[in-house]
Design a protein around this motif. Structure first.
Motif, PDB file in Angstrom:
ATOM      1  N   ASP A  68     -11.211 -41.308  -9.686  1.00 53.29           N
ATOM      2  CA  ASP A  68     -12.092 -40.202 -10.076  1.00 53.29           C
ATOM      3  C   ASP A  68     -12.202 -39.165  -8.955  1.00 53.29           C
ATOM      4  O   ASP A  68     -12.218 -37.957  -9.218  1.00 53.29           O
ATOM      5  N   LYS A  69     -12.268 -39.646  -7.717  1.00 54.66           N
ATOM      6  CA  LYS A  69     -12.369 -38.727  -6.580  1.00 54.66           C
ATOM      7  C   LYS A  69     -11.106 -37.876  -6.451  1.00 54.66           C
ATOM      8  O   LYS A  69     -11.182 -36.660  -6.239  1.00 54.66           O
ATOM      9  N   ILE A  70      -9.928 -38.488  -6.599  1.00 58.60           N
ATOM     10  CA  ILE A  70      -8.659 -37.753  -6.517  1.00 58.60           C
ATOM     11  C   ILE A  70      -8.588 -36.703  -7.626  1.00 58.60           C
ATOM     12  O   ILE A  70      -8.228 -35.546  -7.382  1.00 58.60           O
ATOM     13  N   ILE A  71      -8.943 -37.092  -8.844  1.00 65.73           N
ATOM     14  CA  ILE A  71      -8.897 -36.161  -9.978  1.00 65.73           C
ATOM     15  C   ILE A  71      -9.876 -35.013  -9.748  1.00 65.73           C
ATOM     16  O   ILE A  71      -9.555 -33.838  -9.971  1.00 65.73           O
ATOM     17  N   GLU A  72     -11.077 -35.343  -9.301  1.00 69.54           N
ATOM     18  CA  GLU A  72     -12.089 -34.316  -9.026  1.00 69.54           C
ATOM     19  C   GLU A  72     -11.603 -33.340  -7.953  1.00 69.54           C
ATOM     20  O   GLU A  72     -11.769 -32.122  -8.089  1.00 69.54           O
ATOM     21  N   LEU A  73     -10.987 -33.871  -6.893  1.00 74.38           N
ATOM     22  CA  LEU A  73     -10.470 -32.998  -5.836  1.00 74.38           C
ATOM     23  C   LEU A  73      -9.369 -32.088  -6.364  1.00 74.38           C
ATOM     24  O   LEU A  73      -9.339 -30.891  -6.068  1.00 74.38           O
ATOM     25  N   LYS A  74      -8.452 -32.648  -7.150  1.00 77.94           N
ATOM     26  CA  LYS A  74      -7.329 -31.861  -7.668  1.00 77.94           C
ATOM     27  C   LYS A  74      -7.825 -30.727  -8.555  1.00 77.94           C
ATOM     28  O   LYS A  74      -7.279 -29.629  -8.547  1.00 77.94           O
ATOM     29  N   LEU A  75      -8.864 -30.990  -9.317  1.00 76.89           N
ATOM     30  CA  LEU A  75      -9.381 -29.969 -10.233  1.00 76.89           C
ATOM     31  C   LEU A  75     -10.357 -28.998  -9.562  1.00 76.89           C
ATOM     32  O   LEU A  75     -10.757 -28.017 -10.175  1.00 76.89           O
ATOM     33  N   SER A  76     -10.699 -29.281  -8.323  1.00 74.23           N
ATOM     34  CA  SER A  76     -11.633 -28.401  -7.610  1.00 74.23           C
ATOM     35  C   SER A  76     -10.950 -27.079  -7.255  1.00 74.23           C
ATOM     36  O   SER A  76      -9.723 -26.961  -7.282  1.00 74.23           O
ATOM     37  N   ASN A  77     -11.752 -26.104  -6.884  1.00 66.17           N
ATOM     38  CA  ASN A  77     -11.233 -24.783  -6.527  1.00 66.17           C
ATOM     39  C   ASN A  77     -10.325 -24.828  -5.307  1.00 66.17           C
ATOM     40  O   ASN A  77      -9.454 -23.974  -5.148  1.00 66.17           O
ATOM     41  N   ASN A  78     -10.512 -25.797  -4.436  1.00 59.41           N
ATOM     42  CA  ASN A  78      -9.706 -25.872  -3.216  1.00 59.41           C
ATOM     43  C   ASN A  78      -8.260 -26.291  -3.473  1.00 59.41           C
ATOM     44  O   ASN A  78      -7.376 -25.932  -2.708  1.00 59.41           O
ATOM     45  N   TYR A  79      -8.027 -27.074  -4.510  1.00 57.54           N
ATOM     46  CA  TYR A  79      -6.706 -27.675  -4.698  1.00 57.54           C
ATOM     47  C   TYR A  79      -6.062 -27.416  -6.063  1.00 57.54           C
ATOM     48  O   TYR A  79      -4.944 -27.849  -6.294  1.00 57.54           O
ATOM     49  N   PHE A  80      -6.738 -26.736  -6.970  1.00 56.72           N
ATOM     50  CA  PHE A  80      -6.222 -26.622  -8.327  1.00 56.72           C
ATOM     51  C   PHE A  80      -4.857 -25.940  -8.410  1.00 56.72           C
ATOM     52  O   PHE A  80      -4.065 -26.229  -9.298  1.00 56.72           O
ATOM     53  N   ASP A  81      -4.552 -25.048  -7.484  1.00 55.00           N
ATOM     54  CA  ASP A  81      -3.291 -24.306  -7.581  1.00 55.00           C
ATOM     55  C   ASP A  81      -2.187 -24.873  -6.684  1.00 55.00           C
ATOM     56  O   ASP A  81      -1.159 -24.232  -6.485  1.00 55.00           O
ATOM     57  N   THR A  82      -2.360 -26.090  -6.185  1.00 56.16           N
ATOM     58  CA  THR A  82      -1.315 -26.703  -5.354  1.00 56.16           C
ATOM     59  C   THR A  82      -0.418 -27.596  -6.202  1.00 56.16           C
ATOM     60  O   THR A  82      -0.854 -28.158  -7.207  1.00 56.16           O
ATOM     61  N   TYR A 105       1.416 -39.053  -8.166  1.00 61.04           N
ATOM     62  CA  TYR A 105       2.070 -38.473  -9.338  1.00 61.04           C
ATOM     63  C   TYR A 105       1.641 -39.213 -10.603  1.00 61.04           C
ATOM     64  O   TYR A 105       1.239 -38.599 -11.592  1.00 61.04           O
ATOM     65  N   SER A 106       1.716 -40.544 -10.569  1.00 63.14           N
ATOM     66  CA  SER A 106       1.342 -41.351 -11.735  1.00 63.14           C
ATOM     67  C   SER A 106      -0.118 -41.142 -12.108  1.00 63.14           C
ATOM     68  O   SER A 106      -0.461 -41.033 -13.292  1.00 63.14           O
ATOM     69  N   MET A 107      -0.956 -41.114 -11.101  1.00 63.03           N
ATOM     70  CA  MET A 107      -2.393 -40.947 -11.318  1.00 63.03           C
ATOM     71  C   MET A 107      -2.689 -39.606 -11.990  1.00 63.03           C
ATOM     72  O   MET A 107      -3.423 -39.543 -12.980  1.00 63.03           O
ATOM     73  N   LEU A 108      -2.108 -38.542 -11.466  1.00 67.28           N
ATOM     74  CA  LEU A 108      -2.378 -37.213 -12.000  1.00 67.28           C
ATOM     75  C   LEU A 108      -1.751 -37.028 -13.381  1.00 67.28           C
ATOM     76  O   LEU A 108      -2.370 -36.446 -14.281  1.00 67.28           O
ATOM     77  N   LYS A 109      -0.543 -37.516 -13.562  1.00 62.19           N
ATOM     78  CA  LYS A 109       0.132 -37.398 -14.866  1.00 62.19           C
ATOM     79  C   LYS A 109      -0.628 -38.158 -15.947  1.00 62.19           C
ATOM     80  O   LYS A 109      -0.706 -37.719 -17.091  1.00 62.19           O
ATOM     81  N   SER A 110      -1.204 -39.310 -15.582  1.00 66.70           N
ATOM     82  CA  SER A 110      -1.950 -40.099 -16.573  1.00 66.70           C
ATOM     83  C   SER A 110      -3.224 -39.379 -17.022  1.00 66.70           C
ATOM     84  O   SER A 110      -3.784 -39.701 -18.059  1.00 66.70           O
ATOM     85  N   HIS A 111      -3.653 -38.397 -16.243  1.00 67.48           N
ATOM     86  CA  HIS A 111      -4.811 -37.582 -16.610  1.00 67.48           C
ATOM     87  C   HIS A 111      -4.382 -36.200 -17.115  1.00 67.48           C
ATOM     88  O   HIS A 111      -5.176 -35.247 -17.110  1.00 67.48           O
ATOM     89  N   ASN A 112      -3.130 -36.096 -17.513  1.00 64.62           N
ATOM     90  CA  ASN A 112      -2.567 -34.867 -18.094  1.00 64.62           C
ATOM     91  C   ASN A 112      -2.672 -33.664 -17.164  1.00 64.62           C
ATOM     92  O   ASN A 112      -2.886 -32.530 -17.606  1.00 64.62           O
ATOM     93  N   ILE A 113      -2.518 -33.921 -15.873  1.00 65.56           N
ATOM     94  CA  ILE A 113      -2.494 -32.838 -14.893  1.00 65.56           C
ATOM     95  C   ILE A 113      -1.039 -32.607 -14.518  1.00 65.56           C
ATOM     96  O   ILE A 113      -0.321 -33.557 -14.204  1.00 65.56           O
ATOM     97  N   ILE A 114      -0.622 -31.365 -14.583  1.00 65.85           N
ATOM     98  CA  ILE A 114       0.777 -31.070 -14.267  1.00 65.85           C
ATOM     99  C   ILE A 114       0.865 -30.378 -12.921  1.00 65.85           C
ATOM    100  O   ILE A 114      -0.061 -29.699 -12.483  1.00 65.85           O
ATOM    101  N   SER A 115       2.002 -30.541 -12.271  1.00 61.63           N
ATOM    102  CA  SER A 115       2.220 -29.947 -10.967  1.00 61.63           C
ATOM    103  C   SER A 115       2.583 -28.477 -11.128  1.00 61.63           C
ATOM    104  O   SER A 115       3.310 -28.097 -12.043  1.00 61.63           O
ATOM    105  N   LYS A 116       2.043 -27.668 -10.234  1.00 63.02           N
ATOM    106  CA  LYS A 116       2.403 -26.249 -10.240  1.00 63.02           C
ATOM    107  C   LYS A 116       3.872 -26.109  -9.846  1.00 63.02           C
ATOM    108  O   LYS A 116       4.345 -26.817  -8.966  1.00 63.02           O
TER     109      LYS A 116
END
Length: 121
Positions: A68-82, A105-116
């Motif tokens: 949850d912490k990794i997903i929250e960080l990725k979706l935050s304003n600091n990291y969303f565009d990386t 990669y597996s963690m983010l993909k499983s939450h339907n987050i794609i890499s820029k």
């Protein structure tokens, strides 16, 4: 594999209707594994044939809080565009979180987050 089929075949060995070799072939197991299954079935019944780790979480699995912490960080304003690779590097630098690229990669993909995608001019 169908658990009922496994029980039926093991019971047929106990009833001497089938050999261990035939059961091994039918279940695609070795004769040694069949002997162990027969022993477990005699001692514990059908519950002895269930996989012992079925309800256990792997010891190396990430906790839900960590995910949850990794997903929250990725979706935050600091990291969303990386992209994922840059995000991994930033996690190590800024958050002191070390994680392999493949796990991230597996963690983010499983939450339907794609890499820029990188953009080159």
């Amino acid at each position: 594999m169908n658990e009922l089929k496994r029980i039926t075949i093991i019971q047929s060995i106990i009833d001497k209707k089938r050999t261990q070799k035939e059961a091994a072939s039918a279940l695609n197991l070795s004769e040694r594994q069949i002997r162990n299954l027969v022993k477990c079935y005699r001692e514990q019944g059908a519950t002895g044939l269930k996989h012992k780790n079925k309800s256990h979480k792997p010891s190396h699995a990430f906790s839900q809080d960590f995910v949850d912490k990794i997903i929250e960080l990725k979706l935050s304003n600091n990291y969303f565009d990386t992209n994922f690779s840059h995000f991994k590097d930033l996690l190590e630098e800024r958050e002191n979180i070390s994680i392999s690229y493949s796990a991230l990669y597996s963690m983010l993909k499983s939450h339907n987050i794609i890499s820029k995608k990188s953009h080159r001019d």
